[in-house]
Scaffold this active site. Structure first.
Site, PDB file in Angstrom:
ATOM      1  N   GLU A 171      -1.292  -5.427  -2.543  1.00  0.00           N
ATOM      2  CA  GLU A 171      -2.384  -4.695  -3.192  1.00  0.00           C
ATOM      3  C   GLU A 171      -2.465  -4.873  -4.705  1.00  0.00           C
ATOM      4  OE1 GLU A 171      -2.174  -0.618  -1.842  1.00  0.00           O
ATOM      5  OE2 GLU A 171      -2.787  -1.179   0.167  1.00  0.00           O
ATOM      6  N   TYR A 315      -7.624   1.406   5.252  1.00  0.00           N
ATOM      7  CA  TYR A 315      -7.431   2.816   5.604  1.00  0.00           C
ATOM      8  C   TYR A 315      -8.741   3.554   5.860  1.00  0.00           C
ATOM      9  CZ  TYR A 315      -2.538   2.329   4.401  1.00  0.00           C
ATOM     10  OH  TYR A 315      -1.230   1.935   4.396  1.00  0.00           O
ATOM     11  N   GLU A 383      -1.504  -3.283   6.896  1.00  0.00           N
ATOM     12  CA  GLU A 383      -1.346  -1.822   6.850  1.00  0.00           C
ATOM     13  C   GLU A 383      -2.587  -1.170   7.436  1.00  0.00           C
ATOM     14  OE1 GLU A 383      -0.413  -0.030   3.036  1.00  0.00           O
ATOM     15  OE2 GLU A 383       1.066  -1.593   2.601  1.00  0.00           O
ATOM     16  N   TRP A 433       1.035   1.415   9.287  1.00  0.00           N
ATOM     17  CA  TRP A 433       1.708   2.069   8.169  1.00  0.00           C
ATOM     18  C   TRP A 433       1.870   3.526   8.543  1.00  0.00           C
ATOM     19  CZ3 TRP A 433       4.095   0.295   3.930  1.00  0.00           C
ATOM     20  CH2 TRP A 433       4.569   1.273   3.036  1.00  0.00           C
ATOM     21  N   TRP A 441       4.403   7.730  -3.129  1.00  0.00           N
ATOM     22  CA  TRP A 441       4.108   7.443  -4.542  1.00  0.00           C
ATOM     23  C   TRP A 441       3.757   8.716  -5.319  1.00  0.00           C
ATOM     24  CZ3 TRP A 441       6.146   2.866  -5.060  1.00  0.00           C
ATOM     25  CH2 TRP A 441       6.055   1.933  -4.032  1.00  0.00           C
TER      26      TRP A 441
HETATM   27  C1  PNW Z   1      -1.086   1.733   0.267  1.00  0.00           C
HETATM   28  N1  PNW Z   1      -6.289   4.788  -2.129  1.00  0.00           N
HETATM   29  O1  PNW Z   1      -1.539   2.268  -0.936  1.00  0.00           O
HETATM   30  C2  PNW Z   1       0.305   1.211  -0.019  1.00  0.00           C
HETATM   31  O2  PNW Z   1       0.463  -0.162   0.208  1.00  0.00           O
HETATM   32  C3  PNW Z   1       1.398   1.987   0.619  1.00  0.00           C
HETATM   33  O3  PNW Z   1       2.608   1.792  -0.095  1.00  0.00           O
HETATM   34  C4  PNW Z   1       1.009   3.448   0.730  1.00  0.00           C
HETATM   35  O4  PNW Z   1       2.042   4.274   1.148  1.00  0.00           O
HETATM   36  C5  PNW Z   1      -0.167   3.485   1.697  1.00  0.00           C
HETATM   37  O5  PNW Z   1      -1.225   2.673   1.268  1.00  0.00           O
HETATM   38  C6  PNW Z   1      -0.714   4.869   1.970  1.00  0.00           C
HETATM   39  O6  PNW Z   1      -1.309   5.405   0.828  1.00  0.00           O
HETATM   40  C7  PNW Z   1      -2.738   2.891  -1.139  1.00  0.00           C
HETATM   41  O7  PNW Z   1      -6.245   5.859  -2.827  1.00  0.00           O
HETATM   42  C8  PNW Z   1      -2.738   4.062  -1.885  1.00  0.00           C
HETATM   43  O8  PNW Z   1      -7.392   4.352  -1.762  1.00  0.00           O
HETATM   44  C9  PNW Z   1      -3.901   4.690  -2.194  1.00  0.00           C
HETATM   45  C10 PNW Z   1      -5.109   4.156  -1.774  1.00  0.00           C
HETATM   46  C11 PNW Z   1      -5.126   2.983  -1.024  1.00  0.00           C
HETATM   47  C12 PNW Z   1      -3.933   2.358  -0.709  1.00  0.00           C
END
Ligand code: PNW
Length: 490
Positions: A171, A315, A383, A433, A441
């Site tokens: 990412e 996601y 993921e 995931w 985080w």
């Molecule tokens: C990813 N958003 O991050 C990461 O690759 C993972 O480490 C994390 O745990 C996972 O998604 C779940 O959040 C993101 O705010 C964090 O759109 C935030 C966002 C997207 C991806």
């Protein structure tokens, strides 16, 4: 629930994690600090007081965690290496930490002993602090490339006899924007965030983006030149990016806004990396000189370093609405409003346990089709997952009954199967995931994405319902007659 049996017989699948989110043992085995150790410890208010000092203690409990993977039937496991565990100071002339190498050798061997294929991410956000201190880390386009290439070479040399699937970066959009525009992630730089004391949101993210693109390319080129002939693996990158629908489907301007938003999310990295081209024209137009150009030599490197696959982290989806006012200097989304409801008030999907994520499998199908059409490489979903509504407040016994997550996976796997069956997309694998609840985080330990419940007091692991459902959900969609190679020949 519809079931489309179109996934290739050799479809790769399993679960994913990242080093800082699960390992703990930050001061053990010779590991050096990363920017995430610093961020959590110096600015605990920006991570809900959480840090990765212990996390899931995976460093000591990896055998138990790999037993879970085996129990869930996983064919593959995606995890990341901690750069500062392998090279504590990070740089190309800095010493290798043999204890760190030995840890990952044990982990890889323990996976292979269980018949599980390792998928290794070189970089999942944990830059060695020493490189940030030495030259500003990703803000130095030339230095960071050289140091990342050397780190990648060390990993291919030490692990490439057994690791055949590499992901350079996780990412780059989140690294650049959350790290250097909003300041929500380490190193927390921003000129629009009251908690940040340093940064320049108008400029730094675009410099960091270039450093990441070229560091990725340097690592792929090194693999091609020195390792691919003998090791024969594949290498790609994981890009995040939501799918955007127009807020007003009848508006030409909103349809353009949705497409522009995706160019700012994905095209920023995918045009240079997958097409060896300049950034999307809409970015050049809006950002002008703030978007550092590629030289002829750099474009030649990008041509030489086309990845084998597209790693997709997906996601959720959103609606995009065009703005009438011109963009400000700190805009990084392409001058659009991002909304979870459209003009009619229809939600993009069912709410989850975190505000930014609603379940939008229909958009996922469109996203897979769009990405394959534009970039033309087999897609591995590296993921996909969610927290259940209210899960952060639940006891273990409630949390393991994760029907929302079971449904989310089933709906998203159906979207994959339909994109393969009806939209000509080539999708070769899927990683949920995450294997475990872990350090989310800046959201700390509250938000739970795992298929395994982690009790953070005892560190005991308990499988949730979804952990054992995934295998069934994939297997019922397999098409025993076809392989990924057949899909590529269509
Ligand atoms: C990813 N958003 O991050 C990461 O690759 C993972 O480490 C994390 O745990 C996972 O998604 C779940 O959040 C993101 O705010 C964090 O759109 C935030 C966002 C997207 C991806």
């Amino acid at each position: 629930m519809t079931t489309t049996a179109s996934l290739p017989a050799d479809f790769e699948w399993g679960f994913a994690t990242a080093a800082y989110q699960i390992e703990g043992a930050v001061d053990e085995g010779g590991r050096g600090p990363s920017i995430w150790d610093t961020f959590c410890h110096l600015q605990p208010t920006r991570t809900k007081g959480a840090d990765g000092d212990v996390a899931c203690d995976h460093y000591h409990r990896y055998e138990e965690d790999l037993d879970l993977l085996a129990r869930y039937g996983a064919k593959a496991y995606r995890f990341s290496l901690s750069w500062s565990r392998i090279i504590p100071l990070g740089g190309r002339d800095d010493p290798i930490n043999e204890e760190g190498v030995a840890f990952y050798n044990r982990l890889i061997d323990a996976l292979l002993a269980r018949g599980i294929t390792p998928w290794v991410t070189l970089y999942h956000w944990d830059l060695p602090q020493a490189l940030h201190d030495r030259y500003g880390g990703w803000l130095d386009v030339e230095e960071s490339q050289k140091d990342f290439e050397r780190y990648a070479r060390v990993c291919y040399e030490r692990f490439g006899d057994r690791v055949k699937n590499w992901i350079t970066l996780n990412e780059p959009w989140i690294i650049s924007i959350f790290g250097y525009a909003t300041g929500g992630n380490a190193p927390g730089r921003s000129s629009i965030n009251k908690d940040a004391t340093k940064g320049d949101t108008a400029r730094e993210p675009w410099i960091v983006g270039k450093a990441l693109i070229l560091s990725h390319a340097a690592a792929v080129a090194a693999y091609n030149q020195s390792f691919r002939p003998s090791q024969g693996g594949q290498i790609g990158i994981s890009l995040n990016g939501d799918y955007y629908e127009p807020w007003d489907a009848a508006s030409e301007l909103d349809r353009a806004a949705a497409e522009r938003r995706m160019e700012f999310h994905i095209g920023w990295f995918a045009n240079p990396i997958f097409l060896a081209q300049d950034y999307p024209a809409c970015m050049r137009q809006q950002l002008g000189d703030r978007l550092p150009p590629f030289s002829e030599r750099e474009l030649a490197l990008l041509r030489e370093a086309r990845p084998d696959f597209y790693g997709m982290n997906y996601y959720t989806a959103q609606y995009a609405r065009h703005r009438e006012q011109p963009p400000s200097e700190t805009d990084y989304v392409g001058n659009v409003d991002e909304l979870q409801e459209n003009r009619e008030g229809t939600s993009i999907g069912a709410a989850s346990g975190v505000h930014w994520l609603r379940s939008s499998p229909h958009s996922f199908r469109k996203h897979l089709a769009r990405v394959y059409r534009l970039y033309g490489r087999p897609i591995y979903v590296t993921e996909n997952g969610c927290p259940c509504p209210g899960e952060d407040q639940m006891s273990r016994d409630e949390a393991v009954r994760d029907d929302y997550r079971v449904r989310y996976y089933d709906d998203h796997l159906e979207a994959v199967a339909q994109a393969v069956a009806h939209d000509s997309a080539v999708v070769a694998g899927y990683f949920a995931w995450s294997l475990l609840d872990n350090l989310e985080w800046s959201d700390g330990y509250g938000v739970r994405f795992g298929v395994t419940f982690t009790d953070y007091d005892t560190l005991e692991r308990t499988p949730k319902k979804s952990a054992l459902e995934l295998k069934k959900q994939i297997e019922k969609r397999l098409d025993s007659e076809h392989t990924v190679a057949d899909l590529l020949r269509r």
